[in-house]
Design a protein around this motif. Structure first.
Motif, mmCIF file in Angstrom:
data_model
loop_
_atom_site.group_PDB
_atom_site.id
_atom_site.type_symbol
_atom_site.label_atom_id
_atom_site.label_comp_id
_atom_site.label_asym_id
_atom_site.label_seq_id
_atom_site.Cartn_x
_atom_site.Cartn_y
_atom_site.Cartn_z
ATOM 1 N N GLU A 68 0.803 -13.090 -3.423
ATOM 2 C CA GLU A 68 1.047 -11.973 -2.526
ATOM 3 C C GLU A 68 1.114 -12.408 -1.065
ATOM 4 N N ASP A 152 0.385 -4.813 3.750
ATOM 5 C CA ASP A 152 -1.002 -4.923 3.303
ATOM 6 C C ASP A 152 -1.620 -3.591 2.894
ATOM 7 N N SER A 153 -1.041 -2.476 3.310
ATOM 8 C CA SER A 153 -1.697 -1.180 3.097
ATOM 9 C C SER A 153 -0.912 -0.230 2.211
ATOM 10 N N THR A 154 0.251 -0.630 1.715
ATOM 11 C CA THR A 154 1.029 0.227 0.818
ATOM 12 C C THR A 154 1.357 -0.564 -0.442
ATOM 13 N N GLU A 155 1.171 0.051 -1.602
ATOM 14 C CA GLU A 155 1.453 -0.630 -2.858
ATOM 15 C C GLU A 155 1.815 0.382 -3.933
ATOM 16 N N ARG A 163 0.460 -4.296 -9.789
ATOM 17 C CA ARG A 163 0.628 -3.549 -8.550
ATOM 18 C C ARG A 163 1.076 -4.514 -7.452
ATOM 19 N N PHE A 165 2.649 -4.944 -3.284
ATOM 20 C CA PHE A 165 2.785 -4.340 -1.966
ATOM 21 C C PHE A 165 4.270 -4.194 -1.630
ATOM 22 N N THR A 274 -2.749 1.762 -0.526
ATOM 23 C CA THR A 274 -3.465 0.951 -1.506
ATOM 24 C C THR A 274 -4.692 1.697 -1.995
ATOM 25 N N ARG A 275 -5.115 1.373 -3.201
ATOM 26 C CA ARG A 275 -6.301 1.998 -3.767
ATOM 27 C C ARG A 275 -7.539 1.514 -3.039
#
Length: 316
Positions: A68, A152-155, A163, A165, A274-275
């Protein structure tokens, strides 16, 4: 019982049961020593197994993080589109009065020639290409950080069962070539889709890349996305609102940097986050703390059980 003499009288002040623990020696070792040696050996084996499992786990996490990690994106269909621009002069050899009209073939690739796209002279690649230097160094740095935040914050869930990004890139040009049979917006949309495929934005097997193009002279914005980007997030209505917001940002500030930064921020808010959960470092620390507590409890109950057996043996 114990008796204490006070003058000529003797009084019983308290009776203390005296327990004499006889240590039985078997083969030159006491039972107590054998017990603690066995317990220490078991704890050592447990700790060794945990350390080996932790190393293997961290190796797996490192491999996943490496997959990643930021790098040159996977290229789905590397190809070179046909050159259609009537006028193309490289920026570094710009002739006074001669305007550069970019198309997908003449626009630099930030993953191949980052020095032509940003002010940085040491970068190995970039997710932004601004060959005309319409953005200031500070705006370029801010935009790079916003693009990194998006990665880094959306997946989302991908067809490969993992999963991933999202990935997005930005292209900024002063002007582009518009064929005679197209309107400027159509030319910008086609150029954005062509650059998206040329740059290879997106995860392998997921096809979730996006590219945002802004043309300053024509005040145009275009958003291209791969088929892996879910249509419920990036809809036609959202794309229209995105273009309008970038237009308003540019009109208000006359800054291409403000326009593209507002567009990237809007993308970041629109895509699924992201979770929530602890990171892998926190997970390792919690696991080590839990192992320590478990080891203490095991030793405590083992010693308590041994002492109870000794007590029963002494009573008998």
């Amino acid at each position: 019982m114990y008796r204490v003499g006070l003058g000529n009288r003797k009084r019983t002040i308290r009776e203390y049961p005296v327990r004499v623990s006889l240590t039985l020696v078997v083969n030159g070792r006491s039972q107590c020593a054998n017990f603690f040696l066995a317990t220490s050996y078991r704890l050592f084996i447990m700790m060794l197994c945990f350390v080996l499992a932790s190393v293997a786990w961290l190796g797996t996490l490192s491999g996943a993080c490496a997959d990643e990690a930021e790098g040159i994106p996977f290229k789905f269909r590397p190809h070179g589109p046909k050159l259609e621009a009537k006028i193309y002069t490289p920026v570094r050899h710009r002739i006074p009065g001669d305007e550069v009209l970019y198309n997908a073939a003449s626009f630099p690739n930030p993953f191949v020639e980052p020095q032509k796209c940003t002010f940085s002279t040491t970068a190995t690649h970039s997710w932004l290409c601004d060959p005309d230097h319409l953005l200031t160094p500070q705006e370029q740095s801010t935009l790079e950080s916003r693009l990194m935040k998006l990665r880094d914050s959306t997946e989302h869930d991908c067809p490969d069962g993992r999963r991933h990004f999202y990935q997005a890139a930005v292209a900024v040009a002063h002007n582009i070539y518009v064929p005679e049979d197209q309107i400027p917006q159509q030319a910008a949309d086609e150029m954005a889709h062509a650059l998206l495929r040329q740059w290879g934005i997106g995860n392998r097997g997921c096809h979730d890349g996006m590219l945002l193009l802004f043309v300053k002279k024509r005040d145009l914005a275009a958003l291209a996305k791969r088929e892996g980007v879910e249509p419920e997030y990036i809809t036609e209505a959202f794309t229209t609102i995105l273009k309008a917001r970038m237009h308003l940002a540019y009109v208000a500030s006359q800054s291409a940097g403000d326009a593209v930064i507002s567009g990237v921020d809007m993308l970041n808010y629109q895509l699924p986050a992201t979770r929530a959960g602890p990171g892998w470092v926190a997970t390792v620390i919690i696991s080590l703390a839990a192992l320590y507590v478990l080891s203490v409890l095991v030793v405590y109950f083992a010693i308590s059980r041994f002492m109870m057996k000794e007590a029963h043996a002494g009573d008998e």
